[in-house]
Design a protein around this motif. Sequence first.
Motif, PDB file in Angstrom:
ATOM      1  N   GLY A 130      79.413   7.345  71.102  1.00  0.00           N
ATOM      2  CA  GLY A 130      77.993   7.088  71.298  1.00  0.00           C
ATOM      3  C   GLY A 130      77.572   7.086  72.750  1.00  0.00           C
ATOM      4  N   ILE A 131      78.349   7.767  73.592  1.00  0.00           N
ATOM      5  CA  ILE A 131      78.056   7.811  75.028  1.00  0.00           C
ATOM      6  C   ILE A 131      77.516   9.189  75.388  1.00  0.00           C
ATOM      7  N   TYR A 132      76.410   9.206  76.170  1.00  0.00           N
ATOM      8  CA  TYR A 132      75.769  10.457  76.585  1.00  0.00           C
ATOM      9  C   TYR A 132      75.836  10.611  78.100  1.00  0.00           C
ATOM     10  N   GLY A 133      75.599  11.834  78.538  1.00  0.00           N
ATOM     11  CA  GLY A 133      75.577  12.079  79.975  1.00  0.00           C
ATOM     12  C   GLY A 133      74.389  11.411  80.637  1.00  0.00           C
ATOM     13  N   ILE A 134      73.190  11.680  80.125  1.00  0.00           N
ATOM     14  CA  ILE A 134      71.963  11.062  80.651  1.00  0.00           C
ATOM     15  C   ILE A 134      71.207  10.474  79.472  1.00  0.00           C
ATOM     16  N   ASP A 135      70.581   9.318  79.667  1.00  0.00           N
ATOM     17  CA  ASP A 135      69.987   8.615  78.538  1.00  0.00           C
ATOM     18  C   ASP A 135      68.640   9.173  78.108  1.00  0.00           C
ATOM     19  N   GLY A 136      68.008   9.994  78.928  1.00  0.00           N
ATOM     20  CA  GLY A 136      66.746  10.581  78.521  1.00  0.00           C
ATOM     21  C   GLY A 136      66.041  11.294  79.654  1.00  0.00           C
ATOM     22  N   PHE A 137      65.167  12.202  79.296  1.00  0.00           N
ATOM     23  CA  PHE A 137      64.368  12.947  80.269  1.00  0.00           C
ATOM     24  C   PHE A 137      63.254  13.644  79.513  1.00  0.00           C
ATOM     25  N   GLY A 138      62.066  13.738  80.164  1.00  0.00           N
ATOM     26  CA  GLY A 138      61.031  14.599  79.618  1.00  0.00           C
ATOM     27  C   GLY A 138      59.721  13.948  79.273  1.00  0.00           C
ATOM     28  N   VAL A 139      59.610  12.607  79.391  1.00  0.00           N
ATOM     29  CA  VAL A 139      58.351  11.972  79.009  1.00  0.00           C
ATOM     30  C   VAL A 139      57.784  11.081  80.119  1.00  0.00           C
ATOM     31  N   GLY A 140      58.363  11.125  81.310  1.00  0.00           N
ATOM     32  CA  GLY A 140      57.941  10.233  82.381  1.00  0.00           C
ATOM     33  C   GLY A 140      57.052  10.901  83.416  1.00  0.00           C
ATOM     34  N   ALA A 141      55.967  10.234  83.795  1.00  0.00           N
ATOM     35  CA  ALA A 141      55.057  10.774  84.805  1.00  0.00           C
ATOM     36  C   ALA A 141      55.749  10.927  86.155  1.00  0.00           C
ATOM     37  N   ALA A 142      56.655  10.007  86.495  1.00  0.00           N
ATOM     38  CA  ALA A 142      57.374  10.131  87.767  1.00  0.00           C
ATOM     39  C   ALA A 142      58.293  11.343  87.765  1.00  0.00           C
ATOM     40  N   GLU A 143      58.919  11.630  86.622  1.00  0.00           N
ATOM     41  CA  GLU A 143      59.747  12.829  86.497  1.00  0.00           C
ATOM     42  C   GLU A 143      58.894  14.084  86.723  1.00  0.00           C
ATOM     43  N   LEU A 144      57.748  14.119  86.066  1.00  0.00           N
ATOM     44  CA  LEU A 144      56.860  15.267  86.222  1.00  0.00           C
ATOM     45  C   LEU A 144      56.418  15.418  87.665  1.00  0.00           C
ATOM     46  N   GLY A 145      56.139  14.283  88.326  1.00  0.00           N
ATOM     47  CA  GLY A 145      55.693  14.335  89.714  1.00  0.00           C
ATOM     48  C   GLY A 145      56.710  14.978  90.633  1.00  0.00           C
ATOM     49  N   ILE A 146      57.970  14.589  90.508  1.00  0.00           N
ATOM     50  CA  ILE A 146      59.003  15.157  91.387  1.00  0.00           C
ATOM     51  C   ILE A 146      59.275  16.617  91.019  1.00  0.00           C
ATOM     52  N   TRP A 147      59.206  16.941  89.735  1.00  0.00           N
ATOM     53  CA  TRP A 147      59.425  18.332  89.293  1.00  0.00           C
ATOM     54  C   TRP A 147      58.353  19.244  89.893  1.00  0.00           C
ATOM     55  N   ALA A 148      57.093  18.819  89.817  1.00  0.00           N
ATOM     56  CA  ALA A 148      56.003  19.624  90.374  1.00  0.00           C
ATOM     57  C   ALA A 148      56.127  19.741  91.886  1.00  0.00           C
ATOM     58  N   ARG A 149      56.479  18.628  92.546  1.00  0.00           N
ATOM     59  CA  ARG A 149      56.586  18.642  94.010  1.00  0.00           C
ATOM     60  C   ARG A 149      57.674  19.628  94.461  1.00  0.00           C
ATOM     61  N   GLN A 150      58.769  19.672  93.725  1.00  0.00           N
ATOM     62  CA  GLN A 150      59.839  20.614  94.073  1.00  0.00           C
ATOM     63  C   GLN A 150      59.414  22.064  93.863  1.00  0.00           C
ATOM     64  N   LYS A 151      58.381  22.273  93.074  1.00  0.00           N
ATOM     65  CA  LYS A 151      57.823  23.613  92.866  1.00  0.00           C
ATOM     66  C   LYS A 151      56.690  23.918  93.855  1.00  0.00           C
ATOM     67  N   GLY A 152      56.470  23.012  94.810  1.00  0.00           N
ATOM     68  CA  GLY A 152      55.407  23.214  95.798  1.00  0.00           C
ATOM     69  C   GLY A 152      54.038  22.831  95.301  1.00  0.00           C
ATOM     70  N   GLU A 153      53.981  22.004  94.238  1.00  0.00           N
ATOM     71  CA  GLU A 153      52.718  21.602  93.632  1.00  0.00           C
ATOM     72  C   GLU A 153      52.645  20.077  93.538  1.00  0.00           C
ATOM     73  N   GLU A 154      51.500  19.557  93.150  1.00  0.00           N
ATOM     74  CA  GLU A 154      51.333  18.127  92.918  1.00  0.00           C
ATOM     75  C   GLU A 154      50.493  17.920  91.662  1.00  0.00           C
ATOM     76  N   VAL A 155      50.782  16.851  90.950  1.00  0.00           N
ATOM     77  CA  VAL A 155      49.950  16.510  89.795  1.00  0.00           C
ATOM     78  C   VAL A 155      48.544  16.143  90.260  1.00  0.00           C
ATOM     79  N   TRP A 156      48.471  15.380  91.373  1.00  0.00           N
ATOM     80  CA  TRP A 156      47.176  14.981  91.941  1.00  0.00           C
ATOM     81  C   TRP A 156      47.134  15.405  93.411  1.00  0.00           C
ATOM     82  N   PRO A 157      46.884  16.670  93.689  1.00  0.00           N
ATOM     83  CA  PRO A 157      46.926  17.156  95.072  1.00  0.00           C
ATOM     84  C   PRO A 157      45.700  16.745  95.879  1.00  0.00           C
TER      85      PRO A 157
END
Length: 441
Positions: A204-231
């Motif tokens: 019952g052990i996983y590599g990562i416990d979850g990803f894909g529903v967090g606003a902070a995750e989206l923020g860093i993902w967009a920033r790494q693409k040269g974009e911002e959620v709220w530019p």
Amino acid sequence: MNSHPRPQRGGRPPAHRLVLAPVIALVCVLAAACAPGSGNQGSGDGGVTLRVSTWGNDSRLRLTQEAVKAFKAANPGIEVSVENSEWTAYWDKLATSTAANDSPDVVQMDESYIAAYGSRGALADLGTLGDDLDLSAMDAKVLDTGKVDGTQVGAPIGVANFSIAVNPSVLDKAGVAMPDDRTWTWDDLAEISAKVTDKLGDEGIYGIDGFGVGAAELGIWARQKGEEVWPTDGPAASQGTLQSYFEYANKLVATKAAPAASLQVENASAALDASTFATNKSAFHLLFHTQISAFAAASGNELKLLRIPAQASGESPKMVNKASMYWSIAARSEHPAESAKLIDFLLTNPAATKVLTTERGIPAFPAVQEEIAPLLDPQAKVALDFSRAVTPELVPPPQVTPANASGFSTEFTATATEVLFGRTTPAEGATKTMEIIDSMK
């Protein structure tokens, strides 16, 4: 920030138990906030009584009261009443008291609400308070996160870095090497996490416990693409960037690097000490880095912090300093000078800072960081050392959540959860997210 409300992916309070005050209602009460009112009164004996509103658990309240007691001893003419609530009730009470012209003098403020209150005249301009509140020794990029429309309405209490916590004992058990967080990528995280699950999934052990529903995750993902959620300037998050975020989340589930959507949702609503990462059932967990102490205490293991992966090896992960929270002063307070003195004391006076240490984040003043370092337990020291190590690499933080977007995190999580369950495609999720963003600008 050892007693932050239940830490979540992306550092949110519990997403599935969060009931944010409707933005329309917030606009209405803040419009009323500018109306004349009786304000806060004196203590009745010729002195001054300040009301301070905070959120947090009993541990945070106890430490706050101890720091306030030291302030009162140093300022015998000022009484202080601390009014504490849990997260959801806090914002409901603040909106109600603001509408009734009965706002507390000193307000603990969050990034997701500071623009909503600050842009509508409910918070005082801290830049007009002179020597009673000296913020000049704070890093300018951190200090600027407390500005709304160019006005300093919040004094950052501490800073937090969105990062990845790792449980070395789980990696060792899986026979997987610790990644090099100066060179790793999101693909590396997915590959390593899948290996951990492959080795230990039967337990019952996983590599990562979850990803894909967090606003902070989206923020860093967009920033790494040269974009911002709220530019403020530059490009906003695009359809392609949003879609790639959802596709990566689905990839983690498909490769069993992360649990199925149902288990991720269950974990997000669990008590901290029963959560996957806290019970040594995952190797990785995304969080704001000062939350590591709470997870370490629950897991019984020494945990480490890693930089966020980059989109490509050698690229900057574009991490930022986020203000963990702020101290603000109500615009209608009858005691702005005394309120400023209290905030200054809590932020800089050793009688307070040595009590609070990292309770509300890594202190925003470098001198205070030096002062409290010898007092920290090993896991809090890990957080402080990590903050110092990454500071030279950080990029300027984005603007705070806009006034009309206080509910974005909740709406985004609902949309993203539909994608994670496969009820909505990544493309459809991206379109819906863009619609949510556009409606809140």
